[in-house]
Design a protein around this motif. Structure first.
Motif, PDB file in Angstrom:
ATOM      1  N   THR A  96      44.038  40.017  39.456  1.00 10.11           N
ATOM      2  CA  THR A  96      43.170  40.761  38.953  1.00 10.11           C
ATOM      3  C   THR A  96      41.858  40.476  39.347  1.00 10.11           C
ATOM      4  O   THR A  96      41.289  39.294  39.188  1.00 10.11           O
ATOM      5  N   ASP A  97      40.942  41.414  40.203  1.00 12.65           N
ATOM      6  CA  ASP A  97      39.706  41.099  40.626  1.00 12.65           C
ATOM      7  C   ASP A  97      38.770  41.133  39.630  1.00 12.65           C
ATOM      8  O   ASP A  97      38.560  42.228  39.004  1.00 12.65           O
ATOM      9  N   PRO A  98      38.121  40.018  39.273  1.00  8.67           N
ATOM     10  CA  PRO A  98      37.368  39.973  38.082  1.00  8.67           C
ATOM     11  C   PRO A  98      35.958  40.869  38.378  1.00  8.67           C
ATOM     12  O   PRO A  98      35.455  41.266  37.420  1.00  8.67           O
ATOM     13  N   ALA A  99      35.711  41.059  39.396  1.00 11.85           N
ATOM     14  CA  ALA A  99      34.481  41.874  39.885  1.00 11.85           C
ATOM     15  C   ALA A  99      34.589  43.432  39.428  1.00 11.85           C
ATOM     16  O   ALA A  99      33.855  44.162  39.291  1.00 11.85           O
ATOM     17  N   THR A 100      35.908  43.932  39.796  1.00 12.14           N
ATOM     18  CA  THR A 100      36.176  45.110  39.544  1.00 12.14           C
ATOM     19  C   THR A 100      37.233  45.436  38.345  1.00 12.14           C
ATOM     20  O   THR A 100      37.177  46.901  38.256  1.00 12.14           O
ATOM     21  N   ALA A 109      36.065  37.633  48.134  1.00 14.01           N
ATOM     22  CA  ALA A 109      35.883  36.127  47.681  1.00 14.01           C
ATOM     23  C   ALA A 109      36.827  35.963  46.465  1.00 14.01           C
ATOM     24  O   ALA A 109      36.715  36.725  45.509  1.00 14.01           O
ATOM     25  N   HIS A 110      37.890  35.064  46.230  1.00 16.87           N
ATOM     26  CA  HIS A 110      38.372  34.449  45.010  1.00 16.87           C
ATOM     27  C   HIS A 110      37.080  33.758  44.275  1.00 16.87           C
ATOM     28  O   HIS A 110      37.002  32.601  44.513  1.00 16.87           O
ATOM     29  N   CYS A 111      36.628  34.366  43.290  1.00 20.86           N
ATOM     30  CA  CYS A 111      35.786  33.850  42.500  1.00 20.86           C
ATOM     31  C   CYS A 111      34.818  33.080  42.684  1.00 20.86           C
ATOM     32  O   CYS A 111      34.495  31.989  42.506  1.00 20.86           O
ATOM     33  N   GLY A 112      33.986  33.772  43.854  1.00 19.72           N
ATOM     34  CA  GLY A 112      32.810  33.026  44.338  1.00 19.72           C
ATOM     35  C   GLY A 112      31.615  32.822  43.400  1.00 19.72           C
ATOM     36  O   GLY A 112      31.613  33.558  42.558  1.00 19.72           O
ATOM     37  N   SER A 113      31.222  31.715  43.392  1.00 25.91           N
ATOM     38  CA  SER A 113      30.046  31.217  42.496  1.00 25.91           C
ATOM     39  C   SER A 113      29.272  30.244  43.271  1.00 25.91           C
ATOM     40  O   SER A 113      29.568  29.866  44.295  1.00 25.91           O
ATOM     41  N   ALA A 114      28.164  29.861  42.644  1.00 25.14           N
ATOM     42  CA  ALA A 114      27.257  28.868  43.241  1.00 25.14           C
ATOM     43  C   ALA A 114      28.074  27.701  43.764  1.00 25.14           C
ATOM     44  O   ALA A 114      27.415  27.013  44.715  1.00 25.14           O
TER      45      ALA A 114
END
Length: 133
Positions: free
Chosen positions: A65-69, A39-44
């Protein structure tokens, strides 16, 4: 007379056969192989869709750049309508798409302001888990 009638029928059958062989629907469709990155920048408050790593020659793909990894990918797009069963990191898909229209973007509703702009937003027109023909 029978010979003439038979010739006409034969000519008609050959003509129909020739038309039947011109199946433009059987032509290979433009098809791109991609890997689902997540997901692109998944959040609530939502997300923009799912990022797909595409080949280098895919039009308008960008690096991301994947913010998660923290991993940077050189060629990605974001699919707005990736089906739930394909929304898994590493899943290989094959698709046809077009850049998302203003109407398609408006239908998403409000998106999170916590996320930077996603890579090119596309709407899938067709997809498969089997390689392109």
């Amino acid at each position: 007379m029978n010979l003439r009638f038979s010739s006409v029928l034969l000519g008609l059958a050959v003509g129909l056969l020739a038309l039947g062989c011109d199946n433009s629907d059987d032509e290979p469709q433009p098809c791109t192989a991609a890997t689902v990155l997540g997901a692109h920048c998944g959040s609530a408050s939502g997300n923009y869709g799912f990022v797909l790593e595409v080949p280098a020659d895919y039009p308008s793909s960008v690096s991301w750049t994947d913010p998660a990894t923290g991993t940077t990918y050189q060629h990605v797009v974001t699919a707005l309508n990736l089906p739930a069963e394909l929304q898994h990191r590493g899943h290989k898909i094959y698709f046809q798409a077009h850049p998302a229209t203003n109407a398609e973007l408006a239908a998403l509703g409000a998106r999170t302001t916590d996320c930077p702009a996603p890579p090119l937003l596309v709407t899938l027109e067709g997809f498969s888990t089997t390689p392109c023909r």
